[in-house]
Each structure stands twice: as structure tokens, then as C-alpha cells.
Design an enzyme around this catalytic site. Sequence first.
Site, PDB file in Angstrom:
ATOM      1  NE  ARG A 190      51.549  15.123  46.886  1.00 21.97           N
ATOM      2  CZ  ARG A 190      51.142  14.243  47.787  1.00 21.97           C
ATOM      3  NH1 ARG A 190      51.761  13.063  47.866  1.00 21.97           N
ATOM      4  NH2 ARG A 190      50.133  14.504  48.583  1.00 21.97           N
ATOM      5  CG  HIS A 206      54.287  17.327  50.583  1.00 22.63           C
ATOM      6  ND1 HIS A 206      53.209  16.641  51.102  1.00 22.63           N
ATOM      7  CD2 HIS A 206      53.812  17.991  49.491  1.00 22.63           C
ATOM      8  CE1 HIS A 206      52.134  16.880  50.349  1.00 22.63           C
ATOM      9  NE2 HIS A 206      52.491  17.689  49.364  1.00 22.63           N
ATOM     10  CG  HIS A 237      48.752  19.697  40.996  1.00 21.66           C
ATOM     11  ND1 HIS A 237      47.672  20.190  41.700  1.00 21.66           N
ATOM     12  CD2 HIS A 237      49.594  19.185  41.925  1.00 21.66           C
ATOM     13  CE1 HIS A 237      47.864  20.001  42.990  1.00 21.66           C
ATOM     14  NE2 HIS A 237      49.021  19.392  43.151  1.00 21.66           N
TER      15      HIS A 237
END
Length: 353
Positions: A97, A101, A226
Site C-alpha cells: 500500500r 500511495h 485488498h
Amino acid sequence: MASFATKLSLALSLLALVLAGYSIYQNTYSAINGTELQLIPTWLDETLESANILRALGLGKSSSGMLSDEACVFSAVKEIVEAAITNETRMGASLIRLFFHDCFVDGCDGGILLNATNGEQSAPANANSVRGFEVIERAKQNAKSKCSDTPVSCADVLAIAARDSVVKLGGQTYTVNLGRRDARSFNLTGANNQLPAPFDDLATQTRKFADKGFNQTEMVALAGAHTVGFARCAVLCSSNNLNQARNSTLQCTCPVAAGDAGLVGLDPTPSTMDTRYFRDIVDGQGLLFSDQVLLNGTTTTAAVRRYRDGTGAFLSDFAAAMVKMGNLAPSAGVQLEIRDVCSIVNPTSVAAM
């Protein structure tokens, strides 16, 4: 008849070609897998090293016995990443993640790693949420210490760490090319506006991914991240973020108290790269609002069903999309360098390195 010297020269030339081919294959194998491939017998390898033949040809290990060039960097980063995930499995998803990002805001430039007031870390999508900074710093310093002849940016370290996390959690490996540079600035506005949010509808998600060059199928593949990790109760207790079909079974105490550290798996197997995430969406049980709305489009629905039914298809497409994301370039005009410490810019720019 050819002289002895001519024959010897020819023999050495052939040996050099063989060793060069071996070295290229070895370094490629090491870069992808993080381990050294040993095809030459140890006695011969040591003999060649002791005679300085490999080093004279620019091959093999350095005089200190370390892996050469990029293979050293990959090994140094993997050592830290695997230890961190072994210590806390959740860290693997956090590093993936963190990479996402970083790259989604003005390309893969390490901007999110800068620890600054009003930096990217303070954006709503990141604040009290993104983590793993200390792992990236340890990996950077390990590479800097063990691979002093091969400068590597923090952005590169983050890209390698994400790949190694994917593999550690059961995903498919892929090639990470080095050569990124670290930005000397951050982009809070970009972090506020460019990052996908759990309350985004399908049209908004599609636009944000299209802005980065991804089509809807690639978007669904990346949403498959996810399949690992957790969502915070502080996020899920907001009705805009949660798939309301999950409200009755949500294992959070809402509203959350200040400092609530409650977590819910993004799917029931949050430590494994598998297809359960897509199965939940098809069954109407995707955790986040942004997950469940993937069934609201023809192309995205087809992708969700395809990945639900084919683990290989998902892992392959996810790996390809991660390679594409890792190639997102910094914005034009941004000053770049190779940071000595990932959380701060260098006192003097070393952009020319």
C-alpha cells in the site's frame, strides 16, 4: 599452424563469453528471486576469483565477497523485508500500500516517505494509516552498507519491498527495474486529490486510474491488493466508506473512540494473495463501498468474475499492473536526487548521481 599464444587467446575469449553469459543469467536470477544461483562448482568459482579472472572481466563477486551490482541491492532489501513480514505478517500489505500511495501521486518518487509538516503523510488517505516507513529506512541503510558501489534511491527500495511483499504473501514475482530518483519535494494537494478513496464510486475510480494510464481491467487487478491487509474501524464506521451489506456483521464498535486501533480484514484471508476478495464482491460482501461498486460496470464486473474464477489470471495481471505502476515517472520539473535518509532530503542535491 596457429601459435600457442593464438590458441590461448582464443580459449580465454571463449571462456570470457561463457562466464559473461553465466553472470548475466545469475544476476537476472538473483534480481528476480533475491538469491544467488550457483551453477559453477565452488572450487572453480573460488579458483577464478582468486586468480582475479572474474573481476578482470567485470563479473562475479567483489573483493569483499558481496554480490555484485544490482543483485546486492535486491538481496539487501529482501533480507529486511522478509524479516519484517515474518515478525508481523500485516507489514507485507502495508508495504504494498505504501508503494501504491507513493507512485499514484506524481509517480514513483519517494515523496510519501518525506516526514514533513503538511507532507503527503498528512493527507486523509494516509494520515494514521500508511505505515512501514521504518522498514524502508532499514532496507535503504542495509543496501547502502552492503552495496556501497551501487547507489539506490528510496523510491527503488520501496518498489523492491513491494514486490518482495507480494511474493512473501503468495503472489507472483515480477521484474523491478532500478533507476528511480527521489523527489526533493512532496505534493500534499496531489495526495488529497489523486489517491483512490474507499467512498469513491465507479466513475471516480475509473477517472483516477485513467489519469495514471490504467484501464478498468488493470484497475480491478490493482484493487485486488485488498486481498491482503486490514481496514481500520475508524474508516469503516463511516457509512460512506462501508458496503452497507456488511454493516450488520461489522466487527467494530461504532462510533470509534479516539485512538481506536480496531482492524478488520479486507477479506477473510488477509495474509494471503488469493481470490477470496473477488468472491466476496460477487457475493455482495465486499468490505468497502469502493470494492462493491466494481460490480456496477460491464468491464469491471467481467474482470471481477474472471479473477474470482482464476487465481493464475489474477496473480499474473496483478504482477503486470504493479510493473506498470512502478514505471510511473515523476512530474516534469521536479528536482530529484538519491536520498541518504528516506525521510529527509539531502542537505545538498545529488541529482547528478
